[in-house]
Design a protein around this motif. Structure first.
Motif, mmCIF file in Angstrom:
data_model
loop_
_atom_site.group_PDB
_atom_site.id
_atom_site.type_symbol
_atom_site.label_atom_id
_atom_site.label_comp_id
_atom_site.label_asym_id
_atom_site.label_seq_id
_atom_site.Cartn_x
_atom_site.Cartn_y
_atom_site.Cartn_z
ATOM 1 N N ILE B 85 -11.059 8.614 5.809
ATOM 2 C CA ILE B 85 -11.777 7.638 4.991
ATOM 3 C C ILE B 85 -13.269 7.844 5.249
ATOM 4 O O ILE B 85 -13.688 7.926 6.405
ATOM 5 N N ASP B 111 -10.917 8.826 -0.595
ATOM 6 C CA ASP B 111 -10.951 7.468 -0.051
ATOM 7 C C ASP B 111 -12.353 7.200 0.500
ATOM 8 O O ASP B 111 -12.653 7.524 1.646
ATOM 9 N N ILE B 124 -13.054 -1.124 9.248
ATOM 10 C CA ILE B 124 -12.106 -0.302 8.488
ATOM 11 C C ILE B 124 -11.266 0.536 9.455
ATOM 12 O O ILE B 124 -10.050 0.650 9.299
ATOM 13 N N GLU B 127 -8.620 -1.523 11.054
ATOM 14 C CA GLU B 127 -7.559 -1.923 10.120
ATOM 15 C C GLU B 127 -6.714 -0.748 9.635
ATOM 16 O O GLU B 127 -5.680 -0.939 9.020
ATOM 17 N N HIS B 128 -7.202 0.463 9.843
ATOM 18 C CA HIS B 128 -6.461 1.651 9.386
ATOM 19 C C HIS B 128 -6.313 2.630 10.540
ATOM 20 O O HIS B 128 -6.893 3.703 10.551
ATOM 21 N N ARG B 129 -5.500 2.250 11.527
ATOM 22 C CA ARG B 129 -5.356 3.058 12.735
ATOM 23 C C ARG B 129 -4.758 4.432 12.435
ATOM 24 O O ARG B 129 -4.901 5.359 13.223
ATOM 25 N N ASP B 130 -4.040 4.542 11.317
ATOM 26 C CA ASP B 130 -3.410 5.817 10.978
ATOM 27 C C ASP B 130 -4.388 6.777 10.287
ATOM 28 O O ASP B 130 -4.046 7.905 9.975
ATOM 29 N N LYS B 131 -5.620 6.298 10.015
ATOM 30 C CA LYS B 131 -6.604 7.150 9.329
ATOM 31 C C LYS B 131 -7.781 7.464 10.258
ATOM 32 O O LYS B 131 -7.983 6.796 11.264
ATOM 33 N N VAL B 133 -11.781 7.410 10.286
ATOM 34 C CA VAL B 133 -12.906 6.879 9.512
ATOM 35 C C VAL B 133 -14.190 7.605 9.916
ATOM 36 O O VAL B 133 -14.547 7.655 11.091
ATOM 37 N N ASN B 161 -10.131 6.482 16.267
ATOM 38 C CA ASN B 161 -10.070 7.000 14.889
ATOM 39 C C ASN B 161 -11.379 6.741 14.141
ATOM 40 O O ASN B 161 -11.396 6.564 12.937
#
Lengths: 337, 360
Positions: B85, B111, B124, B127-131, B133, B161
């Motif tokens: 992201i 994204d 962000i 909230e988006h540990r699998d992505k 940033v 991340n």
């Protein structure tokens, strides 16, 4: 033309215009559509009808001063009213995202009904579609509206009667709607007291048209703000426009937020304001009539039509300088520092 | 509006303009270094108020403008990695890279999130540990402490991340390089917000070594007019020195806490500036300790070859050698809708400011 649609194509500025010309006008190629006025004027059996449509997408759907429903009614009513028409009938089509609380829908619809009553228009037909979760953001509303148009007001939408010396007025402060919605998104980590100006203007406009001759042009400065309307007007008429920055009403919280983000309130959207051009002799009386209406209390003469710098809008700035006012390009973007 | 209208007062502005005219015995050329000043000067129509003896030049103080196309190309390349992201300030989104922009990539499916601060980017990431940033960190000493604070937050929080792709630059090397290169100016309107962080010692050498006047200015019309008056007075009396006009925000020593943050997190490196080329120790990169938060270390993505546009004179404009109007692309091929050079796209770019406010 770009390969993909960008957000800027929906900003109401130059990119939007490019899209309209390159795609829509090219294929539809209709004489009435070509005029690109707020409402189309159609003659039927010696009656003149004004016809308009607008799609409403706003995030969040509820914001201080209104919601998407109020916006959908007032927006279409205003598009008719600024064309000089008396708005009569509206349609309403809903695209709803699966999972939207029925309570939210009802709140929106109730607010539409209330605004329609206030404006004196009837919502007489509609449509509903529901799409999978994620395929729409809560709800989108499209309204269309028709109204009758007296012959003497036919030129108001196109501004063909405008002459140098005419005065330019606005019915109140600019920038409230855009900043209220922006603040409602809670992206900035603080709150403000800015409220959207969303309102139906047909009664205010009707009063002005009934009582005074000399109104030569009207438009509601929505997307792209006051600047877009003025730039389009200058281009359309081929005359120059001169405005006075100190005369343009901007509420303090809106000014403050704009300063903070690097925005220019002239480019921020309004949903309850009308820009009017009137001949010099009637301008003051029209202004008093506007000010006598609750929605026009802060109305102000902000400038005039001039015969120099044709096609351009110039502003006398507060500190005494002069500068051009340009058509907005795309979305306004917050600055780095 | 309080604390704003006072600084935009018509009468006072005119009085200072008159005074500047009265005391200028010869012509003076001053450069406003900061893009914020460029914008304010054009937005308030200041050139139309100045006597002919004063010439204003725009300098290299627009972070988007001086960054290389490669920076955008690299950000685009990161955005194409699966699971990445990009979090960016709005200004960057329309800046042309070699072949595309972040805005176009977003429309094509990348994204990309517009954020208002690095704190939003951290959120962000949480909230988006699998992505992964990647925050596009750009700006001068004004924004670098914010990035430093964000990096420290991520470090102490153990956020794995989150990464920063730094294009941070510092002002003094560019201000010196300009005069070394022979740009003819008599003084600097020094950047106000940079100076709130750095203090004024970074300008100390300018009067002595180069004979330049230097006034740290605020951003309101009266601030700028008063700064110009101070500069003219310095030069007319033959005593160039460093002065602070923007007293309500700037001190000699600057913001010690912010400086300490920058020192902790960043080290300087050689960096490329549009118009000025590579300047030694002019860029900021995260120190070794924070390498796992540095996108340049952690991510591999080939940005491809860089394509510069022919005919664009952004470089010369940023050096104050030419004005936007001197560019044959200005207003015809290059407009805010279809910007060719970075100076047209950034809100603070000289071409953008001229196009929006001073195109006659």
């Amino acid at each position: 033309m770009e390969k993909y649609i960008l957000l800027g194509h929906g900003s109401g500025g130059l990119m939007t215009r490019q899209l309209i010309v390159d795609i829509f006008l090219r294929h539809f190629g209709d004489d009435t559509l070509q005029k690109l006025t707020d409402s189309a004027v159609i003659s039927m059996n010696s009656h003149r009808l004004a016809f308009t449509t607008d799609a409403f997408v706003v995030k969040p759907i509820f914001f201080p001063g209104g919601d998407i429903g109020k916006l959908a009614v007032a927006g279409t009513v205003n598009d008719l009213a600024v064309s000089g028409a008396t708005p009569l009938y509206l349609s309403a089509a809903f695209v709803i995202e699966e999972g939207l609380p029925v309570e939210d829908l009802e709140t929106v619809v109730r607010s539409m009904a209330q605004e329609a009553r206030k404006a004196g228009v009837r919502i007489v037909c509609g449509d509903t579609k529901v799409v999978d979760r994620g395929n729409a953001d809560k709800m989108f509303i499209t309204t269309a509206g028709v109204g009758t148009l007296e012959e003497r007001f036919t030129d108001i939408g196109t501004g063909t009667g405008i002459r140098p010396g005419d005065r330019i007025m606005i019915s109140g402060s600019v920038g409230d709607h855009g900043m209220a919605v922006m603040m409602a998104r809670e992206l900035l980590g603080f709150s403000s007291e800015v409220k959207s100006d969303c309102a139906s203007l047909n009664h205010l406009i009707g009063k002005c048209l009934d009582r005074h001759p000399g109104i030569r042009f009207m438009r509601d400065p929505t997307r792209g703000g006051l600047a877009a309307v003025l730039c389009e007007l200058a281009e359309m008429t081929g005359f120059g426009i001169e405005i006075d920055e100190p005369a343009i009403p901007v509420h303090d919280p809106v000014r403050g937020l704009c300063e903070l983000l690097g925005f220019d309130p002239l480019y921020v959207a309004n949903e309850g304001k009308v820009v009017m051009v009137a001949d010099q002799t009637n301008a003051d009386r029209i202004l008093s009539t506007m000010r006598s209406d609750a929605l026009g209390k802060e109305a102000s003469v902000i400038g005039r039509i001039v015969d120099h710098h044709p096609g351009q809008t110039w502003m006398n700035t507060g500190p005494g300088g002069k500068r051009i006012v340009d058509m907005p390009a795309g979305e306004q973007l917050p600055r780095i520092c | 509006m309080k604390y704003m209208d006072e600084y935009r007062d018509h009468e006072r502005v005119l009085r200072i303009a008159g005074e500047i005219g009265k005391i200028s015995a010869r012509k003076w050329a001053f450069m406003e270094v900061c893009g914020g000043h460029t914008m304010a000067i054009q937005k308030f129509g200041i050139p139309s108020l100045l006597p002919e003896s004063i010439r204003l030049l725009s300098g290299p103080g627009c972070p988007v403008c001086v960054s290389s196309r490669r920076y955008i190309d690299q950000a685009v390349a990161y955005s194409r990695i699966n699971g990445v992201i990009i979090a960016t300030f709005g200004d960057l989104i329309r800046v042309p890279g070699s072949f595309t922009t972040l805005e176009k990539e977003k429309a094509a499916g990348a994204d990309i999130h517009i954020v208002y601060s690095i704190l939003d980017a951290l959120k962000i990431a949480r909230e988006h540990r699998d992505k992964q940033v990647v925050f596009l960190a750009i700006g001068f000493e004004t924004t670098a402490p914010g990035t430093a604070a964000g990096i420290l937050n991520a470090y102490h929080e153990g956020l794995t991340n989150f990464m920063v792709y730094s294009s941070h630059k510092i002002m003094p090397p560019a201000m010196a390089a300009l005069v070394e290169e022979g740009v003819r100016i008599d003084g600097y309107i020094a950047p106000g917000h940079v100076s709130t962080i750095t203090g004024t010692s970074i300008y100390r050498h300018l009067p002595g070594r180069y004979g330049l006047g230097c006034v740290v200015s605020g951003f309101e019309p009266l601030d700028i007019m008063q700064s110009l008056l101070m500069l003219v007075k310095q030069m007319e009396s033959g005593k160039p020195r460093v002065e602070i006009q923007y007293r309500r925000a700037v001190t000699e020593e600057g913001n010690m806490k912010a400086k300490a943050l920058m020192e902790e997190v960043f080290e300087t490196r050689d960096d490329w500036w549009r118009g000025l080329g590579v300047l030694p120790d002019s860029g900021l990169a995260p120190r070794e300790k924070y390498r796992y938060l540095n996108a340049e270390v952690m991510l591999v993505a080939d940005p491809g070859p860089v394509r510069e546009d022919h005919g664009c004179i952004c470089g010369e404009i940023l050096r104050g050698i030419k004005e936007p109007r001197d560019c044959r692309l200005f207003g015809s091929v290059c407009t805010p809708v279809n910007p060719v050079g970075a100076c047209m796209v950034s809100n603070e770019g000289a071409c953008h400011a001229y196009y929006r406010y001073n195109r006659s």
